[in-house]
Design a protein around this motif. Structure first.
Motif, PDB file in Angstrom:
ATOM      1  N   ILE A 138      41.109  42.185  38.366  1.00 16.20           N
ATOM      2  CA  ILE A 138      41.779  40.959  37.928  1.00 16.20           C
ATOM      3  C   ILE A 138      41.759  39.916  39.026  1.00 16.20           C
ATOM      4  CG2 ILE A 138      43.883  39.995  36.924  1.00 16.20           C
ATOM      5  CD1 ILE A 138      42.287  42.059  35.200  1.00 16.20           C
ATOM      6  N   GLU A 139      41.908  40.342  40.267  1.00 17.93           N
ATOM      7  CA  GLU A 139      41.807  39.407  41.391  1.00 17.93           C
ATOM      8  C   GLU A 139      40.428  38.752  41.414  1.00 17.93           C
ATOM      9  OE1 GLU A 139      41.630  39.525  46.282  1.00 17.93           O
ATOM     10  OE2 GLU A 139      42.506  41.218  45.189  1.00 17.93           O
ATOM     11  N   ARG A 142      40.162  36.211  38.607  1.00 20.35           N
ATOM     12  CA  ARG A 142      40.947  35.004  38.879  1.00 20.35           C
ATOM     13  C   ARG A 142      40.245  34.108  39.882  1.00 20.35           C
ATOM     14  NH1 ARG A 142      46.230  38.207  38.238  1.00 20.35           N
ATOM     15  NH2 ARG A 142      47.047  37.364  36.279  1.00 20.35           N
ATOM     16  N   ARG A 143      39.588  34.703  40.860  1.00 19.42           N
ATOM     17  CA  ARG A 143      38.858  33.897  41.842  1.00 19.42           C
ATOM     18  C   ARG A 143      37.731  33.104  41.184  1.00 19.42           C
ATOM     19  NH1 ARG A 143      37.819  38.213  46.776  1.00 19.42           N
ATOM     20  NH2 ARG A 143      39.955  38.301  47.580  1.00 19.42           N
ATOM     21  N   GLY A 146      39.799  31.615  37.189  1.00 23.65           N
ATOM     22  CA  GLY A 146      41.159  31.104  37.123  1.00 23.65           C
ATOM     23  C   GLY A 146      42.006  31.883  36.132  1.00 23.65           C
ATOM     24  N   ASP A 147      43.285  31.518  36.069  1.00 21.67           N
ATOM     25  CA  ASP A 147      44.241  32.245  35.230  1.00 21.67           C
ATOM     26  C   ASP A 147      44.048  32.006  33.737  1.00 21.67           C
ATOM     27  OD1 ASP A 147      45.577  33.510  37.309  1.00 21.67           O
ATOM     28  OD2 ASP A 147      46.890  31.782  37.659  1.00 21.67           O
ATOM     29  N   CYS A 152      42.727  37.663  32.062  1.00 23.74           N
ATOM     30  CA  CYS A 152      43.907  37.410  32.898  1.00 23.74           C
ATOM     31  C   CYS A 152      45.146  37.174  32.033  1.00 23.74           C
ATOM     32  CB  CYS A 152      43.650  36.219  33.812  1.00 23.74           C
ATOM     33  SG  CYS A 152      42.270  36.459  34.969  1.00 23.74           S
ATOM     34  N   GLN A 153      44.980  36.443  30.950  1.00 22.92           N
ATOM     35  CA  GLN A 153      46.113  36.203  30.055  1.00 22.92           C
ATOM     36  C   GLN A 153      46.591  37.492  29.387  1.00 22.92           C
ATOM     37  OE1 GLN A 153      45.543  33.052  27.240  1.00 22.92           O
ATOM     38  NE2 GLN A 153      45.376  31.473  28.816  1.00 22.92           N
ATOM     39  N   GLN A 155      46.974  40.331  30.713  1.00 17.17           N
ATOM     40  CA  GLN A 155      47.603  41.275  31.639  1.00 17.17           C
ATOM     41  C   GLN A 155      49.107  41.438  31.411  1.00 17.17           C
ATOM     42  OE1 GLN A 155      45.763  43.263  33.822  1.00 17.17           O
ATOM     43  NE2 GLN A 155      44.240  42.309  32.482  1.00 17.17           N
ATOM     44  N   GLU A 156      49.791  40.377  31.112  1.00 15.95           N
ATOM     45  CA  GLU A 156      51.255  40.426  30.968  1.00 15.95           C
ATOM     46  C   GLU A 156      51.635  41.062  29.636  1.00 15.95           C
ATOM     47  OE1 GLU A 156      54.992  37.332  30.391  1.00 15.95           O
ATOM     48  OE2 GLU A 156      53.133  36.634  31.366  1.00 15.95           O
ATOM     49  N   LEU A 189      45.000  25.828  31.656  1.00 21.18           N
ATOM     50  CA  LEU A 189      46.148  26.599  32.140  1.00 21.18           C
ATOM     51  C   LEU A 189      47.391  26.440  31.280  1.00 21.18           C
ATOM     52  CD1 LEU A 189      45.844  26.214  36.021  1.00 21.18           C
ATOM     53  CD2 LEU A 189      45.235  28.155  34.574  1.00 21.18           C
TER      54      LEU A 189
END
Length: 318
Positions: A138-139, A142-143, A146-147, A152-153, A155-156, A189
């Motif tokens: 995920i890092e 994101r690099r 982006g988020d 990435c979305q 993940q939560e 975003l």
């Protein structure tokens, strides 16, 4: 498809629903996101008619299979254990694997860990990649993106489920299954990916409203948490896979991808697939590029079915 056999089998501590038909060498068809066994409807009968025993499971968290609540139960090792249990259930030492999207990842990794159980593999849309030793998954995403990237979305816990719930299930299916190369899986975003994706006003010729409704009805029964948990376990997979850094896949392999797949031209994927690194990691590899998008086993069903059959037949007679 009323003539198919439906079973729920016990494997690896859970029950999985599988669709099964035919006699001959065992072929496992492994679906991706957001699908279930039905995504192989075109290939099942085709392969059965050519002398294969076809089993298409609903993977853990999907369809009529068990769906553990915690994403801790969705590592690759959980999923690969499920597949070994399916092969054992049908009394076979080896199976052919055909996987699309997440199913392709499972096919690659079962071949990595248990080549003794895999006669050959066909991966569709997702190539085999080495683990990046320097950054978690995920890092890394994101690099690069982006988020706003959909992964990435996702993940939560609960975030994507809440966003999806703003739409009826048929619309959610259209947004994901009909995605094209002109779409973008990175949302601004201030937007959720499900809001950002467009809903096509006209269906492509390869899928009907009724077929899309089959998907919608099933996900309305089961929800999306199980499928989304695959993404939420990605960093756990990274942590668990350090010992296999640099490992190669020795199983005979075929990779099929659509030239208009949204991921094929992203971040150097085309160059990777056609270059030397991919082939060095999978030495016994054939690459086939077809005219099509991500869900190509449905979009170009006959072509994909024939590519699968040619590969299976070659290995079956060797």
């Amino acid at each position: 498809m009323e003539d198919l056999n439906h079973h729920r089998i016990k494997t690896n501590g859970i029950f999985l629903h599988v669709v099964e038909k035919g006699t001959g060498p065992l072929v496992l068809l492994l679906h991706g996101f957001p699908e279930f066994w039905y995504s192989w409807r075109h290939q099942i009968t085709f392969l059965v008619n050519h002398g294969y025993h076809v089993v298409a499971p609903d993977l853990r968290g999907y369809g009529d299979s068990d769906s553990p609540l915690s994403y801790n139960s969705y590592t690759l090792f959980h999923l690969l254990g499920d597949l070994v249990g399916i092969i054992d259930h049908f009394g076979e030492q080896q199976a052919f694997l055909v996987g699309h999207d997440w199913g392709a990842l499972l096919a690659w990794h079962l071949s990595l860990h248990r080549p003794d159980r895999v006669k050959g593999l066909i991966a569709i849309s997702i190539p085999y990649h080495q683990r990046n030793p320097d950054a978690k998954v995920i890092e890394s995403f994101r690099r690069i993106y982006g988020d706003g990237l959909y992964i990435c979305q996702f993940q939560e816990p609960g975030r994507a489920e809440k966003a999806f719930a703003r739409y009826d299930y048929l619309t959610v299916m259209k947004k994901f299954l009909l995605i094209t190369k002109t779409d973008n899986l990175v949302a601004p975003l201030d937007m959720e990916i499900i809001d950002y994706l467009q809903t096509p006003s006209v269906l492509p010729p390869w899928i009907t409203e009724e077929e899309l409704q089959v998907y919608a009805d099933k996900f309305q029964e089961t929800g999306f948490t199980g499928p989304l948990n695959y993404y939420r376990a990605m960093d756990m997979n990274w942590e668990l896979y350090g010992a296999w850094q640099g490992s190669k896949i020795s199983v005979p392999s075929k990779f099929i991808v659509g030239d208009k797949d949204i991921g094929f031209d992203t971040n150097g994927t085309r160059e990777y697939v056609l270059g030397d690194t991919f082939k060095s990691l999978v030495p016994d590899l054939q690459v086939v590029i077809l005219d099509g998008h991500h869900f190509i086993q449905q979009e170009k069903a006959q072509q994909v079915s024939e590519e699968i059959l040619a590969f299976l037949h070659k290995l079956s007679v060797d």
